[in-house]
Design a protein around this motif. Structure first.
Motif, PDB file in Angstrom:
ATOM      1  N   CYS A   5       0.752  -1.136  -0.179  1.00 14.34           N
ATOM      2  CA  CYS A   5       0.078  -0.177  -0.001  1.00 14.34           C
ATOM      3  C   CYS A   5       0.788   1.334  -0.019  1.00 14.34           C
ATOM      4  CB  CYS A   5      -0.940  -0.093   0.989  1.00 14.34           C
ATOM      5  SG  CYS A   5      -2.259  -1.202   0.953  1.00 14.34           S
ATOM      6  N   LEU A   6       2.174   1.363   0.744  1.00 19.36           N
ATOM      7  CA  LEU A   6       2.948   2.489   0.893  1.00 19.36           C
ATOM      8  C   LEU A   6       3.524   2.634  -0.669  1.00 19.36           C
ATOM      9  CD1 LEU A   6       4.623   1.751   3.954  1.00 19.36           C
ATOM     10  CD2 LEU A   6       3.299   3.724   3.645  1.00 19.36           C
ATOM     11  N   LEU A   7       3.769   1.680  -1.462  1.00 21.05           N
ATOM     12  CA  LEU A   7       4.265   1.738  -2.729  1.00 21.05           C
ATOM     13  C   LEU A   7       3.004   2.273  -3.643  1.00 21.05           C
ATOM     14  CD1 LEU A   7       6.176  -1.544  -3.522  1.00 21.05           C
ATOM     15  CD2 LEU A   7       7.137   0.774  -3.420  1.00 21.05           C
ATOM     16  N   LEU A   8       1.738   1.811  -3.488  1.00 16.99           N
ATOM     17  CA  LEU A   8       0.917   2.506  -4.091  1.00 16.99           C
ATOM     18  C   LEU A   8       0.512   3.856  -4.019  1.00 16.99           C
ATOM     19  CD1 LEU A   8      -2.215  -0.143  -4.213  1.00 16.99           C
ATOM     20  CD2 LEU A   8      -0.966   0.446  -6.041  1.00 16.99           C
ATOM     21  N   LYS A   9       0.774   4.252  -2.826  1.00 19.51           N
ATOM     22  CA  LYS A   9       0.761   5.709  -2.318  1.00 19.51           C
ATOM     23  C   LYS A   9       1.594   6.329  -2.994  1.00 19.51           C
ATOM     24  CE  LYS A   9      -0.736   8.151   1.675  1.00 19.51           C
ATOM     25  NZ  LYS A   9      -1.079   8.319   3.124  1.00 19.51           N
ATOM     26  N   GLY A  10       2.893   5.969  -3.408  1.00 20.11           N
ATOM     27  CA  GLY A  10       3.863   6.871  -4.004  1.00 20.11           C
ATOM     28  C   GLY A  10       5.129   6.723  -3.091  1.00 20.11           C
ATOM     29  N   ASP A  11       5.126   6.045  -2.045  1.00 26.50           N
ATOM     30  CA  ASP A  11       6.275   6.023  -1.197  1.00 26.50           C
ATOM     31  C   ASP A  11       7.268   5.162  -1.811  1.00 26.50           C
ATOM     32  OD1 ASP A  11       4.891   7.489   0.226  1.00 26.50           O
ATOM     33  OD2 ASP A  11       4.825   6.153   2.051  1.00 26.50           O
ATOM     34  N   SER A  12       8.794   5.485  -1.867  1.00 26.61           N
ATOM     35  CA  SER A  12       9.796   4.626  -2.093  1.00 26.61           C
ATOM     36  C   SER A  12       9.974   3.400  -1.415  1.00 26.61           C
ATOM     37  CB  SER A  12      11.113   5.447  -2.138  1.00 26.61           C
ATOM     38  OG  SER A  12      11.495   5.812  -1.059  1.00 26.61           O
TER      39      SER A  12
END
Length: 375
Positions: free
Chosen positions: A28-35
């Motif tokens: 989910c963090l990746l989906l949100k745009g976090d590295s």
């Protein structure tokens, strides 16, 4: 795995449920745009937090995948080292979190488990952990979370899943999120100080419970002081002897019927690979209680003691469950040659007591603990 090192250095691990929750949050963090980070932090059922290393990740919007390696610590089990994958898909700005199993996660095909037939074998506590973890990233959005274990199907053949009617993979398990060292050597060395602590607090009556479920029932439902509760794992006989040796006078065995019914049959090491006669004990005493052959055959078709016990309650046969609790107490007292008085309380997975004896009732009453048997 070294078994001769100091018990204080034994390393805890984390459950498949924690791995799934961590992988889901990382995706989910990746989906949100976090590295991609090296680690992810998740909430545990007891309100603590756990940080887990991320093994790998990839993004293909609107989907992302993250991978965590299962680590059993110094009590590695058959799932140790497996890759636990989570695929997160963002569906809409608002809605529910939909959780299901993919490759290598089993499907429930028989009734009597904590999940309904047809559901993915992701147990209730891990489902809650996954939901809470992803809600830290997407508080309101509608999401699909798919848990995969690429080697899960092969691994599951070496577990109880096929016999329980869970096919196609492993179950995603865990009630606390943390794996404590529970091998025989590790457990016996690490748990005795808890028994010593109970003695130091002046407790002459204690509760012995197989694990986390029983501990939770003892504290929440019966209001037993935490220092009077010892998690004995599968080592019923060993802990009864150690309690008697330390001058404990009374013991309440409190736990799931599937564990404690073994004690009713005189089994004092309850690991399923040592002795697993749960249904045999239940059916033998059901027959002695006069249940007809058709009912006995019906009960024998349940894959778990949980399911058969629930059916006995539906049939109005709770007296049989009380009798089995009484038998467990009798066998436990005889095991210590009468050095302990023993009472027994058997529960379902939801913590509901379903079978108990007068010994347990009197002990709870004497201690001023709460006697709570309501559903």
């Amino acid at each position: 795995m070294a078994r001769d090192k100091d018990r204080h250095t034994w390393r805890e691990g984390y459950t498949t449920g924690s791995c799934a929750a961590g992988a889901a949050k990382a995706a989910c963090l990746l989906l949100k745009g976090d590295s991609i980070a090296e680690r992810v932090e998740i909430p545990l059922p007891n309100s603590a937090r756990l940080t887990i290393p991320i093994h790998g990740a990839e993004t293909n919007h609107p989907m992302a995948r993250a991978i965590i390696l299962k680590d059993g610590g110094d009590d590695a089990d058959i799932t140790h080292g497996l890759e636990i994958h989570a695929i997160a898909r963002l569906l809409s700005p608002q809605g529910e979190v939909h959780i299901r199993g993919g490759q290598g996660v089993g499907t429930v095909t028989k009734k009597g488990l904590a999940l309904s037939v047809g559901e993915s074998a992701i147990n209730p506590v891990p489902r809650r952990m996954i939901r809470e973890a992803v809600r830290e990233v997407f508080p309101e959005e509608e999401l699909e979370i798919i848990i995969e274990v690429p080697k899960g199907e092969a691994t599951a053949l070496r577990t109880l899943n096929p016999r329980l009617g869970v096919i196609g993979g492993i179950s995603i398990l865990g009630t606390s999120g943390i794996v404590r060292p529970m091998s025989e050597e590790a457990f016996k060395t690490s748990i005795l100080p808890e028994l010593d602590q109970a003695v130091a607090y002046g407790h002459k009556t204690i509760v012995l419970t197989p694990g986390h479920y029983g501990y939770r029932v003892a504290t929440e439902r019966f209001k037993v002081p935490t220092e009077a509760i010892i998690q004995m794992s599968n080592f019923v006989g060993y802990m009864l002897e150690e309690a008697a040796y330390r001058g404990i006078e009374k013991v309440i065995l409190l736990g799931h019927v599937g564990k404690l019914i073994k004690v009713s049959g005189g089994i004092f090491h309850t690991h399923n690979r040592v002795a697993d006669a749960r249904m045999e004990v239940l059916l033998a005493h059901a027959a002695l209680a006069g249940l007809n052959l058709e009912t006995l055959k019906h009960l024998s078709e349940f894959p778990t003691t949980e399911g058969a016990t629930t059916e006995l309650l539906h049939l109005g046969e709770q007296k049989l469950l009380h009798h089995l609790a009484h038998l467990a107490s009798e066998r436990a007292q005889a095991f210590t040659f009468g050095r302990l008085s023993v009472g027994t309380i058997m529960t379902l997975l939801n913590g509901q007591p379903v079978g108990w004896d007068q010994g347990a009732f009197k002990m709870v009453e004497e201690q001023g603990w709460a006697w709570s048997i309501e559903p």
